[in-house]
Design an enzyme around this catalytic site. Structure first.
Site, PDB file in Angstrom:
ATOM      1  N   CYS A 173      13.874  -7.202  -4.916  1.00  0.00           N
ATOM      2  CA  CYS A 173      14.459  -6.005  -4.301  1.00  0.00           C
ATOM      3  C   CYS A 173      15.634  -6.322  -3.376  1.00  0.00           C
ATOM      4  O   CYS A 173      16.358  -5.420  -2.954  1.00  0.00           O
ATOM      5  CB  CYS A 173      13.394  -5.245  -3.506  1.00  0.00           C
ATOM      6  SG  CYS A 173      12.029  -4.706  -4.522  1.00  0.00           S
ATOM      7  N   HIS A 198      16.170  -0.638   2.287  1.00  0.00           N
ATOM      8  CA  HIS A 198      15.513  -0.688   0.982  1.00  0.00           C
ATOM      9  C   HIS A 198      14.491   0.443   0.931  1.00  0.00           C
ATOM     10  O   HIS A 198      13.731   0.653   1.873  1.00  0.00           O
ATOM     11  CB  HIS A 198      14.838  -2.050   0.815  1.00  0.00           C
ATOM     12  CG  HIS A 198      14.004  -2.144  -0.426  1.00  0.00           C
ATOM     13  ND1 HIS A 198      14.423  -1.627  -1.626  1.00  0.00           N
ATOM     14  CD2 HIS A 198      12.779  -2.683  -0.655  1.00  0.00           C
ATOM     15  CE1 HIS A 198      13.487  -1.840  -2.538  1.00  0.00           C
ATOM     16  NE2 HIS A 198      12.475  -2.475  -1.973  1.00  0.00           N
ATOM     17  N   ASN A 206      10.865   3.490  -5.557  1.00  0.00           N
ATOM     18  CA  ASN A 206      11.394   2.152  -5.293  1.00  0.00           C
ATOM     19  C   ASN A 206      12.098   1.646  -6.555  1.00  0.00           C
ATOM     20  O   ASN A 206      11.447   1.356  -7.552  1.00  0.00           O
ATOM     21  CB  ASN A 206      10.235   1.220  -4.911  1.00  0.00           C
ATOM     22  CG  ASN A 206      10.694  -0.202  -4.616  1.00  0.00           C
ATOM     23  OD1 ASN A 206      11.846  -0.557  -4.860  1.00  0.00           O
ATOM     24  ND2 ASN A 206       9.786  -1.022  -4.093  1.00  0.00           N
TER      25      ASN A 206
HETATM   26  N1  COA Z   1      -3.650   7.270  -5.437  1.00  0.00           N
HETATM   27  C1  COA Z   1      -4.803   7.427  -4.745  1.00  0.00           C
HETATM   28  N2  COA Z   1      -5.423   6.415  -4.114  1.00  0.00           N
HETATM   29  C2  COA Z   1      -4.850   5.198  -4.195  1.00  0.00           C
HETATM   30  C3  COA Z   1      -3.669   4.978  -4.910  1.00  0.00           C
HETATM   31  C4  COA Z   1      -3.070   6.070  -5.552  1.00  0.00           C
HETATM   32  N3  COA Z   1      -1.930   5.963  -6.252  1.00  0.00           N
HETATM   33  N4  COA Z   1      -3.333   3.655  -4.814  1.00  0.00           N
HETATM   34  C5  COA Z   1      -4.283   3.080  -4.053  1.00  0.00           C
HETATM   35  N5  COA Z   1      -5.201   4.003  -3.696  1.00  0.00           N
HETATM   36  C6  COA Z   1      -6.383   3.816  -2.876  1.00  0.00           C
HETATM   37  C7  COA Z   1      -6.886   2.402  -2.888  1.00  0.00           C
HETATM   38  O1  COA Z   1      -7.709   2.167  -4.012  1.00  0.00           O
HETATM   39  C8  COA Z   1      -7.643   2.331  -1.589  1.00  0.00           C
HETATM   40  O2  COA Z   1      -8.916   2.900  -1.771  1.00  0.00           O
HETATM   41  P1  COA Z   1     -10.203   2.243  -1.098  1.00  0.00           P
HETATM   42  O3  COA Z   1      -9.953   2.323   0.383  1.00  0.00           O
HETATM   43  O4  COA Z   1     -11.306   3.114  -1.581  1.00  0.00           O
HETATM   44  O5  COA Z   1     -10.240   0.838  -1.613  1.00  0.00           O
HETATM   45  C9  COA Z   1      -6.858   3.247  -0.650  1.00  0.00           C
HETATM   46  O6  COA Z   1      -6.068   4.085  -1.517  1.00  0.00           O
HETATM   47  C10 COA Z   1      -5.951   2.513   0.315  1.00  0.00           C
HETATM   48  O7  COA Z   1      -5.229   1.547  -0.413  1.00  0.00           O
HETATM   49  P2  COA Z   1      -4.199   0.580   0.293  1.00  0.00           P
HETATM   50  O8  COA Z   1      -3.554  -0.285  -0.750  1.00  0.00           O
HETATM   51  O9  COA Z   1      -4.811  -0.054   1.473  1.00  0.00           O
HETATM   52  O10 COA Z   1      -3.147   1.683   0.799  1.00  0.00           O
HETATM   53  P3  COA Z   1      -1.886   1.476   1.696  1.00  0.00           P
HETATM   54  O11 COA Z   1      -1.942   2.362   2.836  1.00  0.00           O
HETATM   55  O12 COA Z   1      -1.564   0.026   1.932  1.00  0.00           O
HETATM   56  O13 COA Z   1      -0.710   2.043   0.741  1.00  0.00           O
HETATM   57  C11 COA Z   1       0.963   1.202  -0.752  1.00  0.00           C
HETATM   58  C12 COA Z   1      -0.513   1.478  -0.516  1.00  0.00           C
HETATM   59  C13 COA Z   1       1.122   0.477  -2.058  1.00  0.00           C
HETATM   60  C14 COA Z   1       1.697   2.557  -0.795  1.00  0.00           C
HETATM   61  C15 COA Z   1       1.521   0.357   0.398  1.00  0.00           C
HETATM   62  O14 COA Z   1       0.679  -0.731   0.613  1.00  0.00           O
HETATM   63  C16 COA Z   1       2.900  -0.160   0.171  1.00  0.00           C
HETATM   64  O15 COA Z   1       3.847   0.589   0.145  1.00  0.00           O
HETATM   65  N6  COA Z   1       3.051  -1.505   0.069  1.00  0.00           N
HETATM   66  C17 COA Z   1       4.291  -2.177   0.006  1.00  0.00           C
HETATM   67  C18 COA Z   1       5.090  -1.749  -1.134  1.00  0.00           C
HETATM   68  C19 COA Z   1       6.349  -2.504  -1.185  1.00  0.00           C
HETATM   69  O16 COA Z   1       7.058  -2.527  -0.248  1.00  0.00           O
HETATM   70  N7  COA Z   1       6.563  -3.108  -2.336  1.00  0.00           N
HETATM   71  C20 COA Z   1       7.715  -3.733  -2.748  1.00  0.00           C
HETATM   72  C21 COA Z   1       8.303  -4.643  -1.773  1.00  0.00           C
HETATM   73  S1  COA Z   1       9.893  -4.556  -2.205  1.00  0.00           S
END
Ligand code: COA
Length: 320
Positions: A116, A247, A277
């Site tokens: 990214c 980003h 993204n």
């Molecule tokens: N819809 C519903 N629930 C979802 C889901 C979706 N699309 N994706 C994950 N969940 C659930 C998980 O299973 C988890 O459930 P559990 O608590 O029962 O296990 C819960 O939501 C929380 O998941 P978690 O991964 O801890 O959520 P989060 O607050 O970290 O948000 C992201 C998830 C992916 C949005 C976030 O972590 C993120 O943006 N990460 C970085 C992304 C990024 O920057 N990537 C590229 C770098 S360039």
């Protein structure tokens, strides 16, 4: 240093595929909801390539937009760099394919892959070429066809990504331009965000794998650090910064970075709700969107930053 020692952005362009996938559409594919995606990421929709479209189409369209905006002749371009991790060819490079489609010959053209952070790496390289006199007019295109490597059964990743391309033309000038571009990487994080090459593994392993919350924590910390770093090395008080162009990975990461540098959200360019993204293309796509809708104006000072697979990171302070 020669007289024309600064790299200045003279034109930008972008391209987003016509096909749109909304959060509501995703509710039909995986166990998710519009509410969860909006609240956790800020994303409402993303653009997706159709089956018969490829990365090279987006690269070309974004490049032509930037060349038109720059009002230069294609023959003036003396270096092409494309940033992508999703080229349809292993070789030749997307840059060589673009060079041919533009009808240009005999100038260097190559690709880089910095996840990214691709566009910030490109700015760094273009800046070096222009500062040392090796190039006078550089075409940068950052493009990703992430939908082609998305695991559409993994709700943790498939709701986040989109396809798109952003481009910029930089020329040598007597005034800035790029004031600084800092880039870095730490490959020890490679297992937190990756897609293996389909040549070596089963199709499933060649799709995006991401440990979302671990990536989130490092991204928030690193982006805050590098944004501050760029302001500090340029002695730029926050009041003098017109726009942050971050980003577009997650709205909560964007808000955390703005808070870290004490910048109100009114001075942050946010396109994540419409684009998701788009990896390397996210910063130049946001830049072009805000230039075309009149928010970013000539003479303003911009801070761009990104973080991605590797991990890689970078930030650039630019007078537009
Ligand atoms: N819809 C519903 N629930 C979802 C889901 C979706 N699309 N994706 C994950 N969940 C659930 C998980 O299973 C988890 O459930 P559990 O608590 O029962 O296990 C819960 O939501 C929380 O998941 P978690 O991964 O801890 O959520 P989060 O607050 O970290 O948000 C992201 C998830 C992916 C949005 C976030 O972590 C993120 O943006 N990460 C970085 C992304 C990024 O920057 N990537 C590229 C770098 S360039």
């Amino acid at each position: 240093m020669n007289n024309l020692s600064y790299a200045r952005i003279v034109g930008t362009g972008s391209f987003s595929p016509k096909k749109i996938l909304t959060n509501k559409d995703l509710e039909k594919i995986v166990d998710t909801s519009d509410e969860w995606i909006t609240e956790r990421s800020g994303i409402k929709q993303r653009h997706i390539l159709s089956e018969n479209e490829v990365l090279g189409d987006m690269v070309y369209d974004a490049a032509v937009n930037a060349i038109d905006a720059a009002a230069i002749d294609r023959s003036q371009i003396d270096l092409i760099i494309v940033a992508s991790a999703t080229n349809e060819y292993s070789f030749p490079s997307a840059a060589c394919i673009l060079q041919n489609r533009l009808g240009i010959k005999n100038i260097p053209a190559f690709d880089i892959n910095a996840g990214c952070t691709g566009f910030i790496y490109q700015l760094n390289i273009a800046n070096q070429y222009i500062q040392n006199g090796s190039a006078k007019c550089v075409l940068l295109v950052a493009a990703e066809a992430l939908s082609k490597v998305t695991d559409w059964t993994d709700r943790g990743t498939c709701v986040l990504f989109g396809d798109g391309a952003g481009a910029a033309v930089l020329v040598a000038d007597t005034k800035p331009g790029i004031r600084s571009v800092t880039i870095g990487a730490d490959g020890s994080y490679k297992d937190l965000l990756y897609a293996k090459d389909a040549m070596y593994v089963e199709k499933k392993d060649a799709l995006v794998h991401m440990a979302g919350s671990e990536v989130f924590k490092v991204a928030v910390k690193k982006l805050g650090e590098i944004a501050n770093h760029s302001l500090e090395i340029n002695n730029l008080p926050i009041e003098k910064l017109d726009w942050l162009i971050p980003h577009q990975a997650n709205m909560r990461i964007i808000q955390a970075t703005a808070k870290r540098i004490n910048l109100p959200m009114e001075r942050v360019i946010v396109t994540i709700q419409d684009q998701g993204n788009t990896s390397a293309s996210s910063v130049p796509l946001a830049l072009d969107t805000a230039i075309r809708d009149g928010r970013i104006k000539r003479g303003q000072t911009l801070l761009m930053e990104a973080f991605g697979a590797g991990f890689t990171w970078g930030s650039a302070l630019v007078d537009y």
